[in-house]
Design a protein around this motif. Structure first.
Motif, PDB file in Angstrom:
ATOM      1  N   PRO A   1       0.709  -1.417  -0.125  1.00 35.72           N
ATOM      2  CA  PRO A   1       0.081   0.246  -0.127  1.00 35.72           C
ATOM      3  C   PRO A   1       0.950   1.230  -0.019  1.00 35.72           C
ATOM      4  N   GLY A   2       1.754   1.217   1.143  1.00 35.86           N
ATOM      5  CA  GLY A   2       2.720   2.265   0.866  1.00 35.86           C
ATOM      6  C   GLY A   2       3.770   2.785  -0.478  1.00 35.86           C
ATOM      7  N   ALA A   3       4.367   1.650  -1.197  1.00 35.58           N
ATOM      8  CA  ALA A   3       4.666   2.157  -2.390  1.00 35.58           C
ATOM      9  C   ALA A   3       3.948   2.161  -4.080  1.00 35.58           C
ATOM     10  N   ALA A   4       2.545   1.773  -3.147  1.00 34.49           N
ATOM     11  CA  ALA A   4       1.447   2.127  -4.186  1.00 34.49           C
ATOM     12  C   ALA A   4       0.740   3.355  -3.773  1.00 34.49           C
ATOM     13  N   TYR A   5       0.700   4.104  -2.996  1.00 33.54           N
ATOM     14  CA  TYR A   5       0.337   5.050  -2.524  1.00 33.54           C
ATOM     15  C   TYR A   5       1.588   6.360  -3.163  1.00 33.54           C
ATOM     16  N   ASN A   6       3.099   6.178  -3.292  1.00 34.12           N
ATOM     17  CA  ASN A   6       4.206   7.209  -3.121  1.00 34.12           C
ATOM     18  C   ASN A   6       4.236   7.141  -4.917  1.00 34.12           C
TER      19      ASN A   6
END
Length: 476
Positions: free
Chosen positions: A221-226
């Motif tokens: 999720p963090g990578a997708a957000y960035n």
């Protein structure tokens, strides 16, 4: 709960300390909306984040004495619209691929329409026009009609608000940043496409393939957000060069994450069937170290030379002006001039200003346009009446504006004022057929001739190579 509290506090402090916070938070809301639509983030968490954004910015609105610009922001309208659309459109994440794509298209359309309706409703109810110049600028920039609006043309004529120059990519490539960024971006975008297809087609409930499992591991999720953030920042920077500061800083973070990530290198090695834990460990540390050594070898000598070359910015004409104002004007004197100069006058002398660089208020924009009539083709009586209506005691004229050569014809400040006043511009070149010749010469040029029609209203009290200060007669 502690995490949500931390997010709320950081959102509130960010909103409180930057007047353009709503635009960056709108980007964040768009990212959350995209990830929610693609089922990459849980709907419940996204809803909480929308509520945190709304609560934080409304609290800032109260603390800023009910700042009207916040109430009429697209951020509030968008978040409210998303939450309303959720209650109307239920079971959106159920069905086959085509069914879900249809629901998704309708959901996006509903949210966009609701956002425009809610925003227009709020602005009409509260009579808000604080950011109308931004929409006029965007309309003219993307070719939806020319405009004579002074504020919109002021932005259009600045190079910083143009398209991103192509040589930017060459400069970014010299530092290896662009290559590393593209490498990570392509990998993450591929993984995102696979995961989105998997989620929308409902194959998550079925036994996944090895490739889908790998993509899911890579795209946390963090990578997708960035990933979504860097794509939106990139689009913003490509369309408006000034927004490059958001994209380039995020490029550094995003590229660094990819080069040091076990998930990214694991995905690459598994894709070429060379994966072993030992190889993963070696390549994860070796690539960043080699990159840092290369950059140190190439740029350290130049950086040290720049650091050793100490210089001081000094503008003697401006210093002389500020010293004169402090020594020769009353502390309660009201001074008129250009926005950028008056910011320095306020900082250095503490005198009262007729207008200042805060441009997100319609009355202040109109006041600035009126003060700038000193550079237009207006009669001394008109200029005097305008300045006295703002309580002006002194007006500062700048030769760099009156005889501006930095911009081409049609983009000089005096040209923008002529167009807004429906007057023909100076110099050789075409004019719009609706423009007419002015009955009066340019004020900033004519006042220097000390004609009686001007000296009865304005008395020159200071002059150097750059600035001319005139004192206004008290009663005429």
């Amino acid at each position: 709960k502690l995490t949500l509290l931390a997010v709320f506090i950081s959102t509130f402090l960010f909103s409180l300390t930057w007047q353009f916070n709503q635009f960056m938070m709108l980007m964040q809301a768009l990212v959350l909306f995209i990830l929610d639509c693609l089922d990459i983030l849980p709907t419940t968490k996204v809803t909480w984040l929308y509520i945190i954004q709304l609560t934080g910015i409304l609290l800032v609105c109260v603390l800023q004495f009910f700042n009207s610009m916040i109430l009429g922001s697209l951020l509030i309208s968008f978040n409210v619209s998303v939450l309303l659309a959720r209650t109307v459109q239920k079971n959106m994440k159920m069905g086959c691929l085509l069914n879900r794509l249809g629901k998704l298209f309708f959901h996006v359309l509903l949210v966009l329409c609701l956002t425009l309706l809610v925003n227009n409703f709020i602005k009409k109810i509260l009579n808000l026009e604080s950011d109308e110049h931004i929409f006029k600028f965007l309309k003219a920039k993307f070719g939806f009609g020319a405009t004579r609006d002074f504020d919109a043309n002021l932005y259009l004529c600045e190079e910083a608000f143009g398209l991103l120059p192509f040589n930017t990519f060459a400069r970014l490539s010299d530092t290896l940043l662009f290559y590393a960024y593209l490498f990570v971006l392509l990998l993450m975008a591929t993984a995102a496409a696979v995961v989105a297809f998997q989620n929308l087609s409902g194959s998550a409930n079925v036994q996944s393939t090895d490739k889908m499992e790998i993509c899911t591991i890579v795209l946390k999720p963090g990578a997708a957000y960035n990933l979504m953030h860097t794509i939106l920042f990139g689009c913003l920077a490509l369309s408006t060069m000034r927004m490059k500061y958001l994209w380039t800083s995020h490029m550094c973070v995003f590229a660094s994450f990819g080069l040091c990530s076990t998930e990214v290198w694991g995905f690459v090695l598994k894709s070429v069937r060379l994966y072993t834990p030992q190889r993963l460990c070696v390549i994860r540390y070796l690539v960043p170290i080699i990159t840092l050594l290369y950059l140190s070898y190439k740029f350290c000598p130049g950086m040290m030379d720049e650091l050793s070359e100490l210089r001081e910015f000094y503008d003697p004409d401006t210093v002389e002006l500020m010293n004169w104002i402090k020594s020769n004007t009353p502390k309660k004197a009201v001074i008129a001039g250009s926005m950028q100069l008056l910011a320095g006058v306020k900082l250095c002398t503490g005198r009262i200003l007729t207008n200042h660089p805060h441009y997100e208020d319609k009355s202040l924009r109109e006041r600035t346009k009126q003060v700038y009539q000193v550079y237009a083709k207006r009669s001394p009586e008109e200029v005097y009446s305008i300045l006295r209506s703002f309580g002006t005691n002194y007006v500062i004229l700048e030769d760099s504006i009156c005889y501006e050569r930095r911009h081409s014809r049609g983009c000089r400040l005096r040209d923008l004022l002529d167009i807004a006043n429906s007057h023909i511009m100076d110099g050789l070149g075409e004019n719009e057929p609706e423009l007419k010749a002015s009955l009066y010469p340019r004020f900033c040029e004519e006042i220097k001739k000390n004609l009686s029609s001007y000296s009865m209203y304005f008395t020159r009290v200071f002059q150097n190579k750059t600035f001319h200060v005139y004192k206004l007669a008290k009663h005429k």
